[in-house]
Each structure stands twice: as C-alpha cells, then as structure tokens.
Motif scaffolding. Structure first.
Motif: not given
Length: 267
Positions: A133, A202, A205-206
């Motif tokens: 992340d 990304r 979250f996609k």
C-alpha cells in the motif's frame, strides 16, 4: 539425504514428469512409496488433481489468455506449464509469473506472438492486487515549485508496471476486460501489427490497465529506475508533462513528489 527426503523427492519427480511412470521408475524406496500412494493409479490421481489445480490457478490470473486460447487449449497450456514450472511456494497466488516467457517460446503458439506480452500484462494486474500500500500525498506536489527538478522525483502508485510491446496488447487486454475498444478494432490493429505501450497500476484497491504513449512509458520507466524528474523528462521525447500530470494524479497513478536521496545518482 534422509530416507524421508528421498521418498518425498521421488514423489515430486513422479508428479512432475510429463508421462505417467511406474513405481519402479520413481521409487528409490519402493516399499515406502507404495505404502503412501498404492502405485500408478495413485500417482495418476495426484497428477490429475495437480493439473486441475493448475488450470484453476492460472484462470484466476489470466482470464484474457483463457478467452484468447479457448477452454481446451488453455487447459493444455496450464498442464504443460505446471510440469515445466512446478510451484516452489505453498501460496499458489504467487505461481504463474513465468507464463509470459513460457508462452513466448512455445513453438505451438508461434503464430500468435502477442500472447507473451498479454500474459505479462495480466500477471502485472494479478500482482498489483497484493502490491504494498502507498498513500497519496497531495501536499507534496508543492515541491514541484520549490525544489529543482534534478533533486526531485515522483512517487508512483502501487503495482506500477510499464510495457512497450510490438503488438497492440493494451487494446487486446482492455477489449476483453472492459469491452473497449471493440474486438473488430483489435483485429484491425493485430493485422496491422500496431505497437502499443501499456501501464498497469492500482487505484485504491482496484488494479487498472490503460494504453500510454511511448514518451509516457519512457518517463515512467525512468522514474521507476530511480531517476530524478529532470532525468526522466530528458529520456521522454515529446512528452507534455504539464498535460500528463493532472490526469495521472486524478487517476491515482502518481501519488506525490519527494526529494531525491542525496546518495542516489541518475543512470
């Protein structure tokens, strides 16, 4: 090797040989292997289960490849890939990275040379899901007006993958995943052998995939190599940074700016 290790290696050799073999072919310790697997029928069952698992695993990561090849051909590809590149980790979500190279060098698929790059794009989409992340830092864009471009770089989103292909792979993938462009248009591009560049990243979250220009690809690849903003701009011919940046920020492709580490050097 211990007796157990020998038995385990014998089983692996049996499971990942292309043709089913007899116990005498694989059993360094025949009695032990027989006790565990009761002969060729047991080995065949295990091998078939492995093939089914390989197909399901690859289908999750490569849905476009499955559509392009068809169900039967994709199943055969999964089997051959399972035998040529057995998994080395318990988590099969990490298995399949080598499919692009495997397809590219597969003589049976030589008439469809774009498949290797399609597989590479799909694997990038698959891995982007679990990429580390990174949070957007919009306040850092103020550095663009206060720090010299040779001492500054841009922070790209998680899972960024940039590919320059000799084939219209961006169109192929987005046509199958997003219904744009049309398959007719993709067919025209394939017949014309149109080269395309593609970027995967990304957003939230996609995973996202989109075509990009050669200049944009060169710019992002330079940033990924650790280049400064100035050096990346110098490597991208005819690149309109001021036009590209707002859209890249809005799409979540660029998360912020940061000073270059003093010990880093551009190549």
């Amino acid at each position: 090797m211990t007796a157990l290790a020998i038995e385990q290696q014998a089983l692996l050799d049996a499971l990942f040989t292309r043709h089913l073999v007899t116990q005498s072919d694989v059993a360094i310790n025949l009695i032990a292997v027989h006790a565990y697997y009761t002969g060729a029928r047991g080995l065949k069952a295990y091998k078939n289960n492995g093939f089914s698992l390989a197909e399901r695993t690859l289908l999750a990561a490569y849905p476009v490849m499955a559509q392009l090849l068809g169900e039967d051909s994709f199943a055969l590809l999964a089997r051959d890939f399972w035998l040529a590149h057995p998994p080395v980790r318990g988590d099969l979500a990490h298995w399949g990275a080598a499919l692009g190279d495997f397809v590219q060098h597969n003589a049976l698929l030589a008439d469809e040379p774009y498949l290797g790059d399609v597989a590479r794009v799909e694997w990038a989409l698959h891995r982007a899901v679990s990429a580390a992340d990174r949070d957007a830092q919009p306040a850092t864009f103020a550095l663009l007006s206060t720090v010299e471009p040779d001492a500054l770089t841009l922070q790209l989103a998680s899972g960024v993958f940039v590919l320059t292909s000799a084939y219209p792979v961006a169109s192929i993938v987005t046509a199958h995943l997003n219904n744009s462009p049309t398959l007719e248009e993709v067919g025209r591009k394939l017949r014309a052998v149109e080269a395309e560049c593609v970027v995967v990243w990304r957003q939230g979250f996609k995973p996202q995939v989109a075509p990009c220009t050669a200049a944009q690809a060169a710019f992002m690849q330079a940033l990924q190599s650790g280049a400064s903003l100035l050096s990346a701009l110098e490597r991208a011919d005819e690149f309109d940074f001021n036009q590209w940046l707002p859209a890249a920020v809005q799409n979540g492709l660029v998360l912020g700016a940061r000073p270059i580490d003093p010990i880093s050097t551009d190549i």
